[in-house]
Design an enzyme around this catalytic site. Sequence first.
Site, PDB file in Angstrom:
ATOM      1  N   ASP A  24      -9.447  14.079   8.083  1.00 46.00           N
ATOM      2  CA  ASP A  24      -8.815  13.044   7.308  1.00 46.00           C
ATOM      3  C   ASP A  24      -8.847  13.420   5.867  1.00 46.00           C
ATOM      4  O   ASP A  24      -9.248  12.594   4.642  1.00 46.00           O
ATOM      5  CB  ASP A  24      -9.410  11.498   7.305  1.00 46.00           C
ATOM      6  CG  ASP A  24      -8.375  10.498   6.588  1.00 46.00           C
ATOM      7  OD1 ASP A  24      -7.150  10.756   6.360  1.00 46.00           O
ATOM      8  OD2 ASP A  24      -9.069   9.514   6.312  1.00 46.00           O
ATOM      9  N   TYR A  40      -4.748  14.458  -2.841  1.00 43.33           N
ATOM     10  CA  TYR A  40      -5.108  13.768  -1.718  1.00 43.33           C
ATOM     11  C   TYR A  40      -6.083  14.667  -1.077  1.00 43.33           C
ATOM     12  O   TYR A  40      -6.058  14.910   0.228  1.00 43.33           O
ATOM     13  CB  TYR A  40      -3.579  13.867  -0.873  1.00 43.33           C
ATOM     14  CG  TYR A  40      -3.881  12.583   0.159  1.00 43.33           C
ATOM     15  CD1 TYR A  40      -3.889  11.272  -0.352  1.00 43.33           C
ATOM     16  CD2 TYR A  40      -3.425  12.584   1.313  1.00 43.33           C
ATOM     17  CE1 TYR A  40      -4.064   9.978   0.320  1.00 43.33           C
ATOM     18  CE2 TYR A  40      -3.387  11.497   2.211  1.00 43.33           C
ATOM     19  CZ  TYR A  40      -3.610  10.191   1.812  1.00 43.33           C
ATOM     20  OH  TYR A  40      -3.550   9.199   2.556  1.00 43.33           O
ATOM     21  N   HIS A  56      -9.541   7.953   3.817  1.00 45.88           N
ATOM     22  CA  HIS A  56      -9.295   6.427   4.356  1.00 45.88           C
ATOM     23  C   HIS A  56     -10.707   5.854   4.429  1.00 45.88           C
ATOM     24  O   HIS A  56     -10.792   4.715   4.919  1.00 45.88           O
ATOM     25  CB  HIS A  56      -8.624   6.528   5.610  1.00 45.88           C
ATOM     26  CG  HIS A  56      -7.148   6.719   5.329  1.00 45.88           C
ATOM     27  ND1 HIS A  56      -6.765   7.948   5.343  1.00 45.88           N
ATOM     28  CD2 HIS A  56      -6.229   5.836   5.009  1.00 45.88           C
ATOM     29  CE1 HIS A  56      -5.340   7.988   5.126  1.00 45.88           C
ATOM     30  NE2 HIS A  56      -5.049   6.775   4.963  1.00 45.88           N
ATOM     31  N   GLU A  95      -6.136   6.388  -2.030  1.00 44.50           N
ATOM     32  CA  GLU A  95      -6.161   5.572  -1.005  1.00 44.50           C
ATOM     33  C   GLU A  95      -6.537   4.201  -1.640  1.00 44.50           C
ATOM     34  O   GLU A  95      -6.045   3.057  -1.463  1.00 44.50           O
ATOM     35  CB  GLU A  95      -7.045   5.779   0.056  1.00 44.50           C
ATOM     36  CG  GLU A  95      -6.451   6.606   1.092  1.00 44.50           C
ATOM     37  CD  GLU A  95      -5.040   5.969   1.850  1.00 44.50           C
ATOM     38  OE1 GLU A  95      -5.366   4.791   2.129  1.00 44.50           O
ATOM     39  OE2 GLU A  95      -4.187   6.976   1.572  1.00 44.50           O
ATOM     40  N   HIS A 146       0.838  -1.207   0.103  1.00 45.53           N
ATOM     41  CA  HIS A 146      -0.010   0.092  -0.041  1.00 45.53           C
ATOM     42  C   HIS A 146       0.902   1.413  -0.054  1.00 45.53           C
ATOM     43  O   HIS A 146       0.713   2.115  -0.656  1.00 45.53           O
ATOM     44  CB  HIS A 146      -0.927   0.239   1.392  1.00 45.53           C
ATOM     45  CG  HIS A 146      -1.703   1.416   1.463  1.00 45.53           C
ATOM     46  ND1 HIS A 146      -3.097   1.317   1.158  1.00 45.53           N
ATOM     47  CD2 HIS A 146      -1.194   2.478   1.972  1.00 45.53           C
ATOM     48  CE1 HIS A 146      -3.595   2.284   1.552  1.00 45.53           C
ATOM     49  NE2 HIS A 146      -2.558   3.092   1.846  1.00 45.53           N
ATOM     50  N   GLU A 147       1.791   1.340   0.878  1.00 42.52           N
ATOM     51  CA  GLU A 147       2.820   2.477   1.241  1.00 42.52           C
ATOM     52  C   GLU A 147       3.574   2.868  -0.219  1.00 42.52           C
ATOM     53  O   GLU A 147       3.527   3.970  -0.808  1.00 42.52           O
ATOM     54  CB  GLU A 147       3.802   2.204   2.444  1.00 42.52           C
ATOM     55  CG  GLU A 147       3.076   2.481   3.696  1.00 42.52           C
ATOM     56  CD  GLU A 147       2.008   3.402   3.814  1.00 42.52           C
ATOM     57  OE1 GLU A 147       2.149   4.606   3.121  1.00 42.52           O
ATOM     58  OE2 GLU A 147       1.048   3.248   4.446  1.00 42.52           O
ATOM     59  N   HIS A 179       1.569   4.232  -3.154  1.00 43.95           N
ATOM     60  CA  HIS A 179       1.335   5.634  -3.197  1.00 43.95           C
ATOM     61  C   HIS A 179       2.402   6.293  -4.063  1.00 43.95           C
ATOM     62  O   HIS A 179       2.153   7.388  -4.235  1.00 43.95           O
ATOM     63  CB  HIS A 179       1.587   6.112  -1.690  1.00 43.95           C
ATOM     64  CG  HIS A 179       0.161   6.089  -0.919  1.00 43.95           C
ATOM     65  ND1 HIS A 179      -0.834   6.445  -1.415  1.00 43.95           N
ATOM     66  CD2 HIS A 179      -0.090   5.614   0.426  1.00 43.95           C
ATOM     67  CE1 HIS A 179      -2.013   6.281  -0.479  1.00 43.95           C
ATOM     68  NE2 HIS A 179      -1.531   5.884   0.523  1.00 43.95           N
TER      69      HIS A 179
HETATM   70 ZN   LIG Z   1      -2.696   5.204   2.210  1.00 46.19          ZN
END
Ligand SMILES: [Zn+2]
Lengths: 94, 382
Positions: free
Chosen positions: B262, B180, B267, B189, B165-166, B169
């Site tokens: 957020d 974002y 998310h 996301e 996941h990271e 990005h």
């Molecule tokens: Zn993320």
Amino acid sequence: MRIALTRSGGFTGTRVRVELDTAGLPAGEEQRLRDLLAAAELKASRSPAVRDAFTYDLAIEDGGRLSTCRTDDSAMNDHTRELVDWLLEHAPRV
Amino acid sequence: MRRTNVICGFLPPYILRRLAEAGDEGQREVARATLDMSAHIRGERTALAAMAAMMAIATGEKRRTVYDAHNLRSLPGTRVRGEGDPRRGDAAVDEAYDGSGRTFDFFEKVLGRNSVDGRGLRLDSTVHFGVRFANAQWNGRQMIYGDGDGQLFNRFTKSLDVIAHELSHGVTQYTANLEYLDQSGALNEHFSDVFGILVKQYSLKQSAKKSDWLIGAELLSKRVRGVAVRSMKAPGSAYDDPILGRDPQPAHMKDFLHTDEDNGGVHTNSGIPNHAFYRAATLIGGNAWDTAGKVWYHALTRHLRADAQFRDCADATYESAGALFGPRSEPQAAVAEAWSAVGVPVSPGLREDVPRAMTATIDFPSGGAELPFLSTDEPRRA
Ligand SMILES: [Zn+2]
């Protein structure tokens, strides 16, 4: 003085909110909080390239004046981090 | 002139180019300066650009480095494991190393992409970041992992899909660069969760039907009532815990969360496109990385703009499915059905299976062209 902190986002996207009224605090703790606040010199700052950072929203009501500040995990200075960590540890979750 | 510059001057341009992209910081700087200089002097910019393009599609070499922040917050920390080094016996270090390797391999073997930037970018990770830091991040250049809070969350390298996941990005940053915030942020996301689950499925050799479709299953401590951080199969069902609260993810557009926290609930609202991906992949069947995964990657890298909304993603994946598997193919129909199921239908103008007012489609053996019917418009040339 009343102070509220909301932490949102992060990879897990879980929301945490704490609130504190200094009226109920022992004098020593209230002074500690005021010292942390003074040192933090709160200002809004964001780090645009970071993904999955925690977002912090602070609201402080003191003597009828309300001030708010939004920052994130990567953008905040060490003093603000100290304040935020202190609040997450000492202030009741709501 | 520095001595290192002279040495680099003897290296052929393709090695310089490689150093400029994948060398250590000092090597990169010197190689770039030397390349610029030689290009200027010899007028070789075009030749170098062609060479760079060849390098970009060439099979890449993994260059992983793991750093230890020793529970401080300065980056990158102490270098503890480089490419090819033996295991350290520190779970966070070795998981960051292995997980970034599996993610690199997935992008290269399945999607034909040479690392995060498509040009062999080094993969740097910092573990043991901060004190009781219950988070993982991509900071625009590298991955960062906390040890967890010792109460609700375990260390953040424990789930392979979190590492993927990271890193993803980073892939998004170098491609569609989705803003974002709000819907485009939720899509940012979403794509990280998509590649996260695909790397997990690919390394387990698990079909779409066999997968649990859970993100961060290993992150929750035993004390938490829940199975994972997110569920793509059933968004909103991953956990329900007295301290952590309840998984807030919606699975349908009617439950879209409007918030300014957020970054506009990025998310949370990712649950909607996440569920569309799950539906498309399971409708198509087989291995998701061969079908829906390729469609989504095509959409991210070739169609989506930075300000894309959910509807744009539905349209882009629909068009990508048509480009990869053919118009009116089963995968394309599955993509349309999946987005309809989450309340984000593909734009009617794009749907091949929906009759269009004023137009008729005539099939030609060579692939099909569209002619206006009862219209004065000039016929569109195929
Ligand atoms: Zn993320």
